[in-house]
Design a protein around this motif. Structure first.
Motif, PDB file in Angstrom:
ATOM      1  N   ARG A 149      32.619 -10.072 -40.518  1.00 25.87           N
ATOM      2  CA  ARG A 149      31.278  -9.900 -40.883  1.00 25.87           C
ATOM      3  C   ARG A 149      30.985  -8.702 -41.657  1.00 25.87           C
ATOM      4  O   ARG A 149      31.943  -7.649 -41.708  1.00 25.87           O
ATOM      5  N   LEU A 150      29.895  -8.957 -42.638  1.00 27.65           N
ATOM      6  CA  LEU A 150      29.378  -7.970 -43.447  1.00 27.65           C
ATOM      7  C   LEU A 150      28.227  -7.283 -42.468  1.00 27.65           C
ATOM      8  O   LEU A 150      27.276  -8.035 -41.796  1.00 27.65           O
ATOM      9  N   HIS A 151      28.293  -5.852 -42.399  1.00 30.19           N
ATOM     10  CA  HIS A 151      27.066  -5.367 -41.893  1.00 30.19           C
ATOM     11  C   HIS A 151      26.541  -4.619 -43.015  1.00 30.19           C
ATOM     12  O   HIS A 151      27.119  -3.416 -43.600  1.00 30.19           O
ATOM     13  N   LEU A 152      25.093  -4.626 -43.300  1.00 32.66           N
ATOM     14  CA  LEU A 152      24.538  -4.019 -44.618  1.00 32.66           C
ATOM     15  C   LEU A 152      23.094  -3.637 -44.337  1.00 32.66           C
ATOM     16  O   LEU A 152      22.361  -4.127 -43.469  1.00 32.66           O
ATOM     17  N   VAL A 153      22.681  -2.320 -44.803  1.00 28.83           N
ATOM     18  CA  VAL A 153      21.468  -1.975 -44.405  1.00 28.83           C
ATOM     19  C   VAL A 153      21.062  -1.397 -45.895  1.00 28.83           C
ATOM     20  O   VAL A 153      21.745  -0.910 -46.824  1.00 28.83           O
ATOM     21  N   ASP A 154      19.683  -1.676 -46.364  1.00 33.78           N
ATOM     22  CA  ASP A 154      19.046  -1.168 -47.644  1.00 33.78           C
ATOM     23  C   ASP A 154      17.558  -1.264 -47.470  1.00 33.78           C
ATOM     24  O   ASP A 154      17.071  -1.667 -46.446  1.00 33.78           O
ATOM     25  N   PHE A 155      17.029  -0.832 -48.368  1.00 36.09           N
ATOM     26  CA  PHE A 155      15.733  -0.723 -48.504  1.00 36.09           C
ATOM     27  C   PHE A 155      15.017  -2.427 -48.629  1.00 36.09           C
ATOM     28  O   PHE A 155      15.629  -3.337 -49.392  1.00 36.09           O
ATOM     29  N   THR A 156      14.010  -2.870 -47.987  1.00 34.96           N
ATOM     30  CA  THR A 156      13.560  -4.096 -47.775  1.00 34.96           C
ATOM     31  C   THR A 156      12.862  -4.609 -49.274  1.00 34.96           C
ATOM     32  O   THR A 156      13.107  -5.679 -49.421  1.00 34.96           O
ATOM     33  N   ALA A 199      17.397  -6.272 -37.997  1.00 36.02           N
ATOM     34  CA  ALA A 199      16.417  -5.502 -37.572  1.00 36.02           C
ATOM     35  C   ALA A 199      15.852  -4.748 -38.776  1.00 36.02           C
ATOM     36  O   ALA A 199      16.256  -4.757 -40.040  1.00 36.02           O
ATOM     37  N   THR A 200      14.613  -4.214 -38.473  1.00 43.12           N
ATOM     38  CA  THR A 200      13.933  -3.399 -39.697  1.00 43.12           C
ATOM     39  C   THR A 200      13.338  -2.064 -38.979  1.00 43.12           C
ATOM     40  O   THR A 200      12.869  -2.225 -37.748  1.00 43.12           O
ATOM     41  N   ARG A 201      13.573  -1.136 -39.811  1.00 49.40           N
ATOM     42  CA  ARG A 201      13.238   0.050 -39.358  1.00 49.40           C
ATOM     43  C   ARG A 201      12.311   0.795 -40.279  1.00 49.40           C
ATOM     44  O   ARG A 201      12.497   0.598 -41.535  1.00 49.40           O
ATOM     45  N   ARG A 202      11.358   1.587 -39.866  1.00 51.08           N
ATOM     46  CA  ARG A 202      10.582   2.480 -40.789  1.00 51.08           C
ATOM     47  C   ARG A 202      10.820   3.881 -40.736  1.00 51.08           C
ATOM     48  O   ARG A 202      11.327   4.514 -39.782  1.00 51.08           O
ATOM     49  N   HIS A 203      10.998   4.676 -41.844  1.00 54.87           N
ATOM     50  CA  HIS A 203      11.390   6.063 -42.025  1.00 54.87           C
ATOM     51  C   HIS A 203      10.191   6.637 -43.017  1.00 54.87           C
ATOM     52  O   HIS A 203       9.619   5.804 -43.812  1.00 54.87           O
ATOM     53  N   PRO A 204       9.850   7.916 -42.571  1.00 54.01           N
ATOM     54  CA  PRO A 204       8.373   8.360 -43.527  1.00 54.01           C
ATOM     55  C   PRO A 204       8.780   8.584 -44.844  1.00 54.01           C
ATOM     56  O   PRO A 204       7.844   8.601 -45.451  1.00 54.01           O
ATOM     57  N   VAL A 205      10.002   8.782 -45.134  1.00 53.80           N
ATOM     58  CA  VAL A 205      10.499   8.940 -46.700  1.00 53.80           C
ATOM     59  C   VAL A 205      11.163   7.957 -47.071  1.00 53.80           C
ATOM     60  O   VAL A 205      10.762   7.557 -48.436  1.00 53.80           O
TER      61      VAL A 205
END
Length: 218
Positions: A149-156, A199-205
């Motif tokens: 598996r690939l697990h990747l996180v990036d700006f949407t 999943a999607t997460r929100r961050h203030p910056v």
């Protein structure tokens, strides 16, 4: 992908954007909450003892080192084109066994077919142009074992989700358009992986960041 190199090597973007900023990179990303992003990605990877993990675009090695400390019986390889960032990563890992950092480009990985159980990528994909993204997706599919598996996180890259200062500015500069909507699942799907946003997460910056999982079929 902006740093010029001899004709035998592609260009790349240094870990901190510019070499002069590298001494401040870990401080800056720490203030932005990168550790929480890394912990989430590691949790999603659900690693088991004896597995081999590759991080592409590892930069100064924070994700790889955190992963190794949390999973001592996992073999970890960090790959990045930036030799200065890799030198920092190697210093961080000098007291750890079963982890190494090597110079490499995500679009031309120097590893055998089917040699990794997991590939991880954190906030790197948006730096690549579309042709390099396509090549990177193909390389990830190639080095993953069947069932890996690939697990990747990036700006949407979604205009309505880009509430953070950094993501708003990157939207204006055009760096994120290729990530919008289902572009990331389509990118890795075209390479033969079964990919979805988990999943999607929100961050203030940082704004909205998406977490993706892509599986190489058995």
């Amino acid at each position: 992908m902006t740093k010029n190199h001899p004709n035998t090597e592609p260009d790349y973007l240094p870990a901190a954007g510019r070499d002069a900023f590298l001494p401040f990179y870990d401080l800056f990303t720490g203030l932005l909450g990168a550790a929480a992003v890394h912990r989430t990605l590691i949790s999603q990877a659900a690693l088991a003892d004896g597995q081999r993990v590759l991080e592409i675009g590892c930069g100064t090695g924070n994700l790889s080192v955190r992963l190794k400390r949390a999973n001592p019986a996992v073999e970890v390889v960090g790959s990045d084109p930036d030799p200065r960032a890799l030198a920092i990563a190697q210093r961080k890992a000098r007291n750890l066994d079963g982890i190494r950092f090597e110079r490499g480009y995500s679009q031309k990985l120097p590893y055998a077919d089917g040699s990794f159980d997991r590939v991880l990528s954190a906030l790197m994909l948006h730096h690549l142009d579309q042709d390099t993204k396509i090549a990177t997706a193909g390389e990830v599919a190639r080095v993953l074992r069947p069932g890996g598996r690939l697990h990747l996180v990036d700006f949407t890259g979604e205009a309505h989700g880009a509430h953070g200062f950094l993501s708003r500015n990157m939207m204006k500069s055009g760096h994120l358009g290729d990530n919008a909507g289902d572009a990331v699942p389509k990118l890795f799907g075209a390479a033969g992986l079964d990919c979805e946003r988990v999943a999607t997460r929100r961050h203030p910056v940082l704004g909205a960041v998406g977490y993706y999982r892509a599986v190489r079929p058995v």
